[in-house]
Design a protein around this motif. Structure first.
Motif: not given
Lengths: 795, 353
Positions: B113-117, B157-164, B170-182
């Motif tokens: 939850s610290d990551v997703t909210g 990684l779920e967020a990265m793969a699905e952009k959600q 409850r599934t929330r969409k991330l923005d179309e521009l979602f860019f991760v630098i790990a």
């Protein structure tokens, strides 16, 4: 394919090295040693490869193998020179074990060191080539001198298949060169490229052009069998011996007298059994009558008496026919060549009483004031034939049938002869189809009435032919006027028991026995340039060869009035036949022998066999070769209607023709390649705009390849252009245009595509052509221009 | 209880300072897309010296909708780079509560939850509301991603793969521009949870950064003061919409010839048949690679994909996806070995008529 080759290159190399080791060691060691050498070679390749990958320094590796080699040789020689090991495992096993150790470790060390050097220093690859080439060179070297067939298993097969073994060896050599070249290419080392392969091929081509490796190496059969150069040789370089001969008369008596006793003595002994007696005879000769001085009459009884003891206890074989093994060493002509000359196939099993087959080719009976030569008369020596028979040709003067048996035989000649020869004494000659025109020059048959009667039964016969006129009798007894001959002959004959003193054959035999003992065989003493070489020989150091022997015997016999002549041709000991029907006649079998004519019997061969020889023993007859050639001579010809290939000389320039053909082929190929090159270069001049991106870029790549700038495999075009940008800055633009033309969306308007415009391409190509000479050495450009395959590098 | 987007609050999420609507014309051709790339590049190069290659790769990944895994030592400019990237992007839709840049420092005790909210109870309204986590941003720097537990990694990684992102079912969409630098530290592996290969597959590139050249390092030292003073802040930036538009332009207008696709398949087959490789390249990696190749072509001012693009990107794309048999060779050399033949074939294909 390439991958397979790359994987297989180590086993292939090991195999090649093993074969090379086998070839080098062949004939120098036992079978165990050969196996050890091959195993050592394979292990050496493996060890060298592994050690080279280790961190050891090269010097250490090579030095270590050197030490190992030295230690092994030291141990091997120690184990043979001391008695410990031989007494433990037996001398034969010890010798074999030492051979195994030596050859195995030698092959191992050489191969391992070679391999290690090669892996570390690829430039030394030539060493490996030299090693294998040397192995094949030795195989070829063994092929020369008429020893047609080494290794035999290969040439046997080749001959039976009707192929010249030389071509088989050539094919093997060529194949190994190709395998090696492919191996080198597969290794992909620096400095190895197609050009080195071409150089290798050129080398092979040169070898083919320069060496006449095809066809049998043939000995030439001289008309005089290589014998007569002795008396007629006029080079006067042996004057000291002439002086020696001049002092002769004093010595002759003493010498003759002195050695007569010993001669009789050892003549009897030598005639009995022991092959090693030649030395003993020599001793006996010097010591004179030291061991008792057996009285001469007894000798005569023992050796030629009409009723001798049944078997050789004291010289029943006293006709002076030494064991064949001894004869082998004595009867080599001046040319001690083992080259095969002919094969004789006996139809009947005939065993001559003299235990040797005499094949007479010519008879020398005319005394020319110096020596005997072939007759110039037409009424004597009618039992030889001058020309090869084209039909059944009986000799004009057949011998009496009494005491003779008819022997039929077939002769296949490997070497051109001037006259046909036949077993003494021929009755008729007839042509025979050549059984194997690829191998033999010609074949014929003869029928001979050969001596069957025992030498003992020859006693008590008159000499000569009653039909002869006095003139012919005088012809056959003419000899030098030198009185020493008659004196010596009388002296020898005087030792005969009285009842034999008038017997021509007994007298001849006594002289023969004396000569057997007194003469020394040596091909090095030619007595050339003397007025009477025979006298120089007989009353001199008595060292010479069969021609001298035959002349001596003839002149001595003639001085006693016995009709005599010299037969020339070949002599082959019966033992050489090894029980088979084929007799292989070799160059070294050329011989001359004295013959005497007995009433009712005709010409009888009574050969002089010196007991002492200064020459090394010759090589024994190659049984395999004899058997093989015999089988071939027996073969039926492929087409009986086909006339024997008598007159056309065998075509012997296959090697040169192959070489020239290959050269022409290469030249034609080069011409085609240059045309291709030129076409690719000129293509952009007349190509349309649509084709320009390909042909224009290809022309640019060709120009770069000639300057030595080539894209490597897997390198992208942009990267290549970047790499050569310092040399050819315009090439980057050319590359971009090429890629854009080929990779952009095809539906873009041509107006927006400068890369499809001819003038753009022309401009860039011109720039490339301008830039390259500026940054490249001139010799490199010239080399690239001449290289017919340079366009293969551009891709 | 249901929660709607309207209930989402972001009052305690600090907004990026420069939220300005730019009036740039919409990007609909390659010229415009290239202009955006150039603006990004210039700003990033001003912010981080000596990292031109990495900057190009980041731009490529951004334009091809991929994520990046950086392997590097601390202090080599990862964060600066990521921050500068966030700084380059103007959020032209300030109403969507999504910020341009977030950084997450992964630690072992981090919770998903610290990551997703998480949903939070608001006593004022007596309602739960969703407070978005740091992944609700355009550019997310996931620092030391291998230091956290697999659970958190999975959420990321779920967020990265699905952009959600799924919180409380409850599934929330991330923005179309979602860019991760790990990022991850390649050496300090004690107490880490190495990413399994399935998760590594989510990253388009894994970039191993090398030390920057001497001249660049000197330049970094010389310009430290200027950068602190905010040099380059006034360089033009790009908006989120421009990036999304550029992606569309790239996809439609950069030409990929059939031979390039064949080459990719050849490479994949090669990696699968190579005995040094246990697991070859996946089909997904090939699919992901096409836009990356196109983006690189654009970045090189080309409207076609060429062999050079394949050669440059293939090791980065395939490197972390292959599993090597135990042995000595490095991944890079193995991949390069697999490239030679397909690339040669591709290069030669241009000479065919």
């Amino acid at each position: 394919m390439g991958g397979l080759l790359t994987r297989a290159r180590h086993p292939l190399r090991a195999l090649a090295m093993a074969m090379a080791a086998l070839s080098l060691a062949w004939g120098t060691t036992s079978t165990e040693g050969l196996i050890a050498a091959m195993t050592g070679a394979v292990l050496g390749v493996v060890a060298g490869e592994l050690l080279a990958r280790s961190r050891l320094r090269l010097v250490v590796i090579v030095g270590g193998f050197g030490l190992l080699l030295a230690a092994t040789f030291e141990i091997a020689s120690l184990s043979l020179t001391t008695t410990f090991l031989p007494s433990l495992i037996g001398p034969g096993t010890a010798i074999r074990a030492a051979g195994v150790a030596r050859y195995g470790v030698l092959a191992l060390s050489a191969n391992a060191a070679l391999r290690a050097v090669l892996v570390r220093k690829p430039a030394a690859l030539a060493l490996e080539l030299v090693f294998i080439a040397a192995a094949f060179a030795t195989a070829f070297a063994a092929h020369r001198d008429g020893v047609i067939a080494r290794p035999l298993w290969l040439s046997d097969w080749a001959w039976q298949a009707g192929i010249d073994p030389a071509q088989v060896f050539l094919a093997i050599g060529g194949a190994s060169v190709v395998i090696l070249a492919v191996l080198l290419l597969a290794e992909k080392r620096d400095g190895l490229s197609w050009s080195s392969l071409v150089a290798l091929l050129a080398l092979a081509l040169l070898a083919v052009l320069c060496l006449n490796v095809s066809g049998l190496p043939r000995a030439s059969a001289a008309n005089d069998l290589g014998l007569t150069n002795e008396p007629s040789d006029q080079s006067p370089h042996e004057t000291p011996r002439g002086n020696d001969g001049g002092r002769g008369p004093n010595r002759v008596d003493g010498g003759g007298q002195n050695q007569q006793d010993g001669g009789g003595q050892s003549g009897r002994d030598g005639g009995s059994e022991q092959p090693s007696h030649a030395d003993g005879g020599g001793q006996g000769g010097k010591d004179g009558g030291m061991d008792g001085g057996t009285p001469p009459p007894q000798i005569s009884d023992g050796s030629i008496g009409p009723a001798p003891p049944p078997q050789g206890s004291d010289g029943g074989q006293g006709q002076g026919v030494p064991p064949p093994s001894e004869r082998l060493s004595e009867d080599q002509g001046p040319s001690n060549s083992p080259a095969p000359m002919a094969v004789v196939i006996l139809d009947d099993d005939y065993s001559p009483p003299s235990q040797a087959y005499y094949f007479r080719q010519e008879a020398w009976s005319e005394y020319n004031g110096k020596r005997l030569v072939a007759t110039t008369r037409s009424d004597v020596d009618l039992d030889t034939l001058a020309d090869f028979p084209t039909q059944v040709t009986p000799v004009r003067d057949p011998p009496p049938i009494a005491g003779r048996t008819t022997v039929k035989a077939r002769v296949a000649l490997l070497v051109e002869h001037t006259h046909p020869f036949a077993l003494e004494t021929p009755l008729s000659f007839s042509p025979a189809p050549n059984p194997n025109p690829n191998r033999f020059l010609r074949a014929y048959r003869f029928e001979a009435a050969s001596q069957k009667i025992d030498f003992r039964s020859l006693l008590g016969r008159k000499a000569g032919d009653p039909r002869w006129t006095d003139e012919i009798r005088a012809y056959y007894t003419a000899g030098p006027a030198d009185p020493r001959y008659a004196q010596l002959a009388r002296q020898i004959v005087s030792k005969l028991p009285p009842r034999h003193r008038d017997d021509p054959f007994a007298k001849a035999l006594a002289i023969k026995a004396w000569l057997d003992h007194e003469l020394i065989y040596s091909t090095r003493h030619r007595h050339a340039g003397m007025d009477d070489p025979t006298a120089d020989f007989l009353f001199g150091n008595r060292t010479g060869y069969c021609v001298h022997f035959a002349h001596s015997a003839t002149f001595l016999w003639r001085s006693l009035g016995i009709p005599t002549r010299i037969g020339t041709g070949y002599m082959s000991a019966e033992d050489n036949r090894r029980g088979g029907s084929a007799i292989l006649i070799r160059g070294g079998d050329a011989h001359a022998w004295p013959e005497l004519h007995l009433e009712g019997l005709g010409w009888i061969v009574l050969d002089v066999q010196a007991e002492r020889s200064l020459d090394p023993p010759g090589s024994a007859t190659d049984e395999d070769l004899q058997r093989l050639l015999g089988e071939m001579a027996r073969e039926q010809p492929p087409d009986p209607m086909q006339p024997p290939r008598d007159h056309a000389p065998p075509y012997a320039h296959y090697g040169r023709d192959i070489g020239l053909g290959a050269l022409a082929l290469i030249l034609a190929a080069a011409l085609v390649l240059y045309c291709v090159k030129l076409y690719r270069r000129l293509c952009p001049v007349f190509a349309g705009a649509g084709a320009m991106p390909v042909v224009g870029y290809r022309a640019a790549l060709d120009v770069l390849a000639e300057a030595g700038l080539c894209r490597e495999e897997g390198e992208c075009r942009e990267r290549f252009a970047w790499r050569v940008k310092d040399t050819v800055p315009s090439f980057g633009e050319l590359t971009r245009m090429h890629l854009a033309a080929r990779l952009r969306r095809p539906d873009i308007d041509h107006e927006h595509r400068p890369e499809l415009r001819r003038d753009e391409w022309r401009r860039c190509l011109k720039a490339v052509r301008r830039e390259i000479p500026r940054a490249t050495k001139r010799w490199r450009l010239l080399l690239g221009l001449l290289h017919p395959l340079s366009f293969l590098e551009s891709r | 209880m249901t929660m709607t987007e309207a209930e989402t609050r972001n009052s305690d999420i600090p907004q990026s300072e420069h939220i300005t609507r730019t009036l740039a014309p919409p990007i609909n051709d390659l010229q415009g897309a290239y202009g955006a790339v150039q603006r990004l590049r210039e700003r990033l190069q001003t912010a981080v010296r000596g990292r031109d290659e990495v900057i190009e790769l980041i731009i490529i990944a951004l334009l091809s909708d991929g994520h990046i895994l950086l392997e590097d030592f601390p202090g080599s400019g990862k964060t600066t780079l990521a921050k500068a990237l966030g700084d380059c992007i103007v959020d032209d839709r300030p109403d969507d509560h999504i910020v341009t840049f977030r950084r997450i420092q992964f630690t072992p005790d981090l919770l998903p939850s610290d990551v997703t909210g998480t949903t939070v109870f608001d006593p004022n309204t007596n309602k739960f509301f969703f407070r978005p986590g740091p992944i609700f941003a355009h550019v997310v720097l996931a620092d030391e991603i291998n230091r956290t537990s697999p659970k958190v990694q999975a959420a990321m990684l779920e967020a990265m793969a699905e952009k959600q992102s799924t919180v409380d079912n409850r599934t929330r969409k991330l923005d179309e521009l979602f860019f991760v630098i790990a990022t991850q530290n390649p050496l300090d592996l004690a107490g880490t949870f190495p990413l399994p290969s399935a998760q590594l597959d989510r990253f388009l590139f894994k970039i191993r950064m090398k030390h920057i050249p001497r001249e660049a390092e000197l330049e970094v030292l010389a310009s430290a003061k200027a950068r602190k003073a905010g040099a380059g802040r006034d360089l033009p930036r790009v908006t989120r919409t421009e990036i999304i538009d550029a992606r569309v332009v790239i996809e439609n207008q950069i030409h990929v010839v059939a031979e390039v696709r064949e080459c990719l398949v050849d490479i994949a087959e090669k990696t699968r048949s190579d005995e040094r490789i246990l697991q070859g390249a996946s089909t997904r990696s090939l699919v992901l690679m096409i836009p990356a190749l196109q983006a690189r072509a654009l970045s090189r001012m080309r409207d076609y994909v060429s062999a050079e693009d394949v050669e440059a990107l293939a090791p980065l794309v395939f490197g972390h996806r292959l599993e090597l048999a135990p042995g000595s060779e490095t991944t890079e050399s193995v991949v390069r070995g697999c490239l030679v033949q397909p690339l040669e074939k591709l290069s030669r294909s241009t000479m065919r008529k």
